[in-house]
Design a protein around this motif. Sequence first.
Motif, short mmCIF file in Angstrom:
data_model
loop_
_atom_site.label_atom_id
_atom_site.label_comp_id
_atom_site.label_asym_id
_atom_site.label_seq_id
_atom_site.Cartn_x
_atom_site.Cartn_y
_atom_site.Cartn_z
N LEU A 1 0.84 -1.20 0.00
CA LEU A 1 0.00 0.00 0.00
C LEU A 1 0.87 1.24 0.00
O LEU A 1 1.92 1.27 0.67
N PRO A 2 0.49 2.28 -0.71
CA PRO A 2 1.24 3.54 -0.64
C PRO A 2 1.06 4.16 0.75
O PRO A 2 0.05 3.95 1.42
N VAL A 3 2.06 4.93 1.15
CA VAL A 3 2.04 5.52 2.50
C VAL A 3 0.81 6.40 2.70
O VAL A 3 0.19 6.40 3.77
N LYS A 4 0.42 7.13 1.66
CA LYS A 4 -0.74 8.02 1.81
C LYS A 4 -2.01 7.22 2.08
O LYS A 4 -2.86 7.63 2.88
N ALA A 5 -2.15 6.07 1.42
CA ALA A 5 -3.33 5.23 1.65
C ALA A 5 -3.35 4.72 3.09
O ALA A 5 -4.41 4.65 3.72
N ILE A 6 -2.17 4.36 3.61
CA ILE A 6 -2.10 3.89 5.00
C ILE A 6 -2.49 5.02 5.95
O ILE A 6 -3.25 4.82 6.91
N ARG A 7 -1.99 6.22 5.67
CA ARG A 7 -2.31 7.35 6.55
C ARG A 7 -3.78 7.72 6.48
O ARG A 7 -4.36 8.16 7.48
N GLU A 8 -4.39 7.54 5.33
CA GLU A 8 -5.84 7.78 5.21
C GLU A 8 -6.60 6.78 6.08
O GLU A 8 -7.60 7.14 6.72
N GLN A 9 -6.14 5.52 6.07
CA GLN A 9 -6.77 4.50 6.91
C GLN A 9 -6.66 4.87 8.39
O GLN A 9 -7.63 4.78 9.15
N ILE A 10 -5.45 5.31 8.79
CA ILE A 10 -5.22 5.63 10.20
C ILE A 10 -6.04 6.84 10.62
O ILE A 10 -6.72 6.83 11.66
N SER A 11 -5.99 7.91 9.82
CA SER A 11 -6.71 9.14 10.18
C SER A 11 -8.21 8.94 10.17
O SER A 11 -8.93 9.58 10.95
N GLY A 12 -8.70 8.04 9.32
CA GLY A 12 -10.14 7.78 9.30
C GLY A 12 -10.60 6.84 10.38
O GLY A 12 -11.78 6.84 10.76
N ALA A 13 -9.66 6.02 10.92
CA ALA A 13 -10.05 5.00 11.89
C ALA A 13 -9.95 5.49 13.33
O ALA A 13 -10.89 5.30 14.13
N ILE A 14 -8.85 6.11 13.70
CA ILE A 14 -8.60 6.44 15.10
C ILE A 14 -9.04 7.88 15.38
O ILE A 14 -8.71 8.81 14.65
N ASP A 15 -9.79 8.04 16.47
CA ASP A 15 -10.28 9.36 16.86
C ASP A 15 -9.44 9.98 17.98
O ASP A 15 -9.20 11.18 17.99
N VAL A 16 -9.03 9.14 18.96
CA VAL A 16 -8.34 9.65 20.15
C VAL A 16 -7.16 8.75 20.47
O VAL A 16 -7.27 7.52 20.41
N ILE A 17 -6.02 9.35 20.80
CA ILE A 17 -4.85 8.63 21.31
C ILE A 17 -4.58 9.09 22.73
O ILE A 17 -4.44 10.30 22.98
#
Length: 479
Positions: A381-397
């Motif tokens: 997967l391209p890095v941008k696609a991975i970051r889209e997955q992360i930013s869309g999935a996680i709300d709070v750290i």
Amino acid sequence: MGLLSRIQDKTQTQQEQPTSSGSEQKQPQPEGMDSAYESLTKQIVRPTEAKKNSIIPKANDKHRELKGLLHKQVLHELKGDTDIDTIVPKIDGMAMELIKEDETFRGTIDRKRIVDELINDLTGFGPINPLLLDEDVSEVMVNGPNRVYCERKGKIVLTNISFRDNEHVMSVIEKIVAPIGRRIDESSPMVDARLPDGSRVNAIIPPLALNGPTITIRKFSKDPFTIDNLVQFGTLTKEMAIFLDACVKARLNIFVSGGTGSGKTTTLNVLSNFIPNDERIVTIEDAAELQLGQDHVVSLESRPPNIEGKGAISIRDLVRNSLRMRPDRVVIGEVRGAEALDMLQAMNTGHDGSLATGHSNSPRDMISRLETMVLLAGVDLPVKAIREQISGAIDVIIQQSRLKDGSRRIVKITEVQGLEGDVIVLQDVFSYEQSGIDDNGKVIGKLVPTGVRPKFYERLENSGIHIPASVFIGDEDWN
């Protein structure tokens, strides 16, 4: 024939006690070094000094001899007897008989101590059993047979507890791992397990452990900590507690990050207790530790390979399977590998309200680690696609740390706001501000809001959850 004679007839072997010797060579002091360097060198403990200064008082030879004789007879006569009320008087009677038959045992032996040690071996977990029963002890560390440490109030201390030999430590490890179907031997010298109360256990043995069989036990309290306990401990504030309660009930995806021993699992357990009782919860762990109070909980545990190297069930397999179990919430004990991809996909496909933990030094580092773990899945997967997955999935750290004084604190609560270009935007909602250290070495600081209201505030309001605006405003912001 007396009891002593009967025991001696059954065995002719004697246990050899390991000996060690070493010489300490005095290092010449360099001339002309300044006082600061001189003070520093005085604090350095060299290997020979460490060995010399850390000798643990061992039981005398007669104590070991009587205990060994008594242990052999107990195994022969009381095999299969598990009633503690009947075992103790029998062992005590045997000890008295042996002492009467051998005059050398008289006046040098603490009979009660020997009986207690044997009871711990037979019905508990050997010499470390008193530490496991001590509520002030949070961690037990066995570094071979003669060095046992424990953690009290965040500080590691050396105890005067010791085992007979490596085989004694191995017998305790076997007693821990056997009931849960785990194994440990030369072909599989590492194991993760748990005690009946949920305490986490890791064991590693020779040839990997050079000092002898090593056990690390992270204890869990008999009564699981609540959010009130964490507020009392100073882990977080009441404002943080209100905010986190709202986040869980509004079904935000939350990730707890931090270093080893920082209290991630405890925080995850507390957050899980905010989940309403009418929801179906599936927990996924390497060794089941979470203590959830809800009625509808399904606990899944990974499985290591068998002796043939087959049959392993990974966390990733369990995450995939859990999505077919109609979960309202998925709680993952720790994300450390390729399962990160399946977790993110689950969070992005309708499984809101998921909770998980991971190791990292900061929220930004946690994002980077998630990117790396996704790549471990072997998907190109391209890095941008991975970051889209992360930013869309996680709300709070939630970032948690163990400070220098041993206290555990939530140091940041960070919102994942989304993706701008190729960068995931993070915004701290709460952070820990340290102002100093007192005379007792305790860290002085406080958890404060940053004054920024999170973007998902409207989502909380739409869920019927109202948080006062004062929660996000620091005292200085009022002035």
